[in-house]
Scaffold this motif. Sequence first.
Motif, short mmCIF file in Angstrom:
data_model
loop_
_atom_site.label_atom_id
_atom_site.label_comp_id
_atom_site.label_asym_id
_atom_site.label_seq_id
_atom_site.Cartn_x
_atom_site.Cartn_y
_atom_site.Cartn_z
N ALA A 29 0.86 -1.18 0.00
CA ALA A 29 0.00 0.00 0.00
C ALA A 29 0.89 1.22 0.00
CB ALA A 29 -0.92 0.00 1.22
N SER A 30 0.63 2.15 -0.88
CA SER A 30 1.48 3.33 -0.97
C SER A 30 1.03 4.46 -0.05
CB SER A 30 1.53 3.82 -2.42
OG SER A 30 0.22 4.11 -2.87
N ASP A 31 0.02 4.26 0.73
CA ASP A 31 -0.49 5.26 1.67
C ASP A 31 0.51 5.46 2.81
OD1 ASP A 31 -1.85 6.68 3.64
OD2 ASP A 31 -3.74 5.64 3.29
N PRO A 32 1.00 6.69 3.03
CA PRO A 32 1.96 6.93 4.11
C PRO A 32 1.44 6.54 5.50
CG PRO A 32 1.86 8.82 2.65
CD PRO A 32 0.76 7.87 2.24
N ARG A 33 0.13 6.50 5.69
CA ARG A 33 -0.43 6.07 6.98
C ARG A 33 -0.08 4.62 7.27
NH1 ARG A 33 -6.46 6.74 6.72
NH2 ARG A 33 -6.03 5.90 4.68
N VAL A 34 0.12 3.83 6.22
CA VAL A 34 0.51 2.43 6.41
C VAL A 34 1.88 2.37 7.07
CG1 VAL A 34 1.13 0.29 5.22
CG2 VAL A 34 -0.91 1.55 4.52
N GLY A 35 2.79 3.24 6.63
CA GLY A 35 4.13 3.28 7.22
C GLY A 35 4.10 3.64 8.69
N PHE A 67 5.16 -1.99 -1.07
CA PHE A 67 4.75 -0.90 -0.19
C PHE A 67 5.29 0.43 -0.68
CE2 PHE A 67 4.01 -4.54 2.42
CZ PHE A 67 2.92 -4.20 3.17
N GLY A 68 6.47 0.44 -1.24
CA GLY A 68 7.07 1.67 -1.73
C GLY A 68 7.82 2.41 -0.65
N ALA A 69 8.77 3.21 -1.08
CA ALA A 69 9.64 3.92 -0.14
C ALA A 69 8.86 4.83 0.79
CB ALA A 69 10.69 4.71 -0.91
N ALA A 70 7.89 5.56 0.27
CA ALA A 70 7.15 6.51 1.11
C ALA A 70 6.43 5.82 2.26
CB ALA A 70 6.14 7.29 0.26
N SER A 71 5.89 4.64 2.01
CA SER A 71 5.17 3.92 3.06
C SER A 71 6.10 3.35 4.12
CB SER A 71 4.35 2.77 2.47
OG SER A 71 3.25 3.28 1.77
N LEU A 72 7.32 2.98 3.72
CA LEU A 72 8.22 2.33 4.66
C LEU A 72 9.15 3.28 5.40
CD1 LEU A 72 9.15 -0.92 2.70
CD2 LEU A 72 7.48 -0.62 4.53
N LEU A 73 9.19 4.55 5.03
CA LEU A 73 10.11 5.49 5.68
C LEU A 73 9.91 5.58 7.20
CD1 LEU A 73 10.50 8.37 3.09
CD2 LEU A 73 12.06 6.50 3.58
N PRO A 74 8.67 5.70 7.72
CA PRO A 74 8.51 5.75 9.18
C PRO A 74 9.02 4.47 9.86
CG PRO A 74 6.51 6.50 8.11
CD PRO A 74 7.39 5.91 7.04
N LEU A 75 8.82 3.33 9.23
CA LEU A 75 9.30 2.07 9.78
C LEU A 75 10.83 2.07 9.83
CD1 LEU A 75 8.80 -1.01 10.53
CD2 LEU A 75 9.19 -1.42 8.11
N LEU A 76 11.46 2.49 8.75
CA LEU A 76 12.93 2.51 8.70
C LEU A 76 13.51 3.46 9.74
CD1 LEU A 76 13.48 2.46 4.84
CD2 LEU A 76 13.65 0.55 6.44
N GLN A 77 12.85 4.59 9.94
CA GLN A 77 13.33 5.54 10.94
C GLN A 77 13.17 4.98 12.35
OE1 GLN A 77 10.84 8.73 9.59
NE2 GLN A 77 12.48 9.69 8.42
N ARG A 78 12.11 4.24 12.61
CA ARG A 78 11.84 3.69 13.94
C ARG A 78 12.81 2.57 14.30
NH1 ARG A 78 6.77 3.66 16.76
NH2 ARG A 78 6.50 5.60 15.67
N LEU A 79 13.41 1.92 13.31
CA LEU A 79 14.34 0.82 13.56
C LEU A 79 15.53 1.23 14.42
CD1 LEU A 79 14.61 -1.06 10.17
CD2 LEU A 79 13.61 -1.89 12.29
#
Length: 131
Positions: A29-35, A67-79
């Motif tokens: 899902a490309s929705d940033p809320r998913v991230g 998922f696309g980069a935009a959706s996964l950015l919050p996840l990557l930052q939280r790691l």
Amino acid sequence: GLVDLLAAMSTSNHRANGLEAVMLDGSGASDPRVGLALAGLLDSGVKKLGLAGKWCCGSKCLPLGSFGAASLLPLLQRLSLSSTKLEHLDISANGLGDLGINLLATALRTNRTITALRFDHNACGVDCLNS
């Protein structure tokens, strides 16, 4: 939708029940809320997270949705936070590109829990390989 499902899995009720693995391969899902919702899963104690963007068997691959980069950015930052318990992460075939791979590299410099990582097929150029 997917955001509501992820939010429900992040609740204290699921934490108490010991939800340890979430496999969402191909449900991109490309929705940033998913991230943001995925990042919330890290706080719930999830140890294994599958977010592969396609399914492969031998040499044949079926694109199921990344998922696309935009959706996964919050996840990557939280790691990079010490509160995560995530041990296994599969973010292969999500089109992260140089920016996403560089964010992953930055997070992994401080992350002490990831023991297995799959990030192939993410359109990483020569610049990100030097990260």
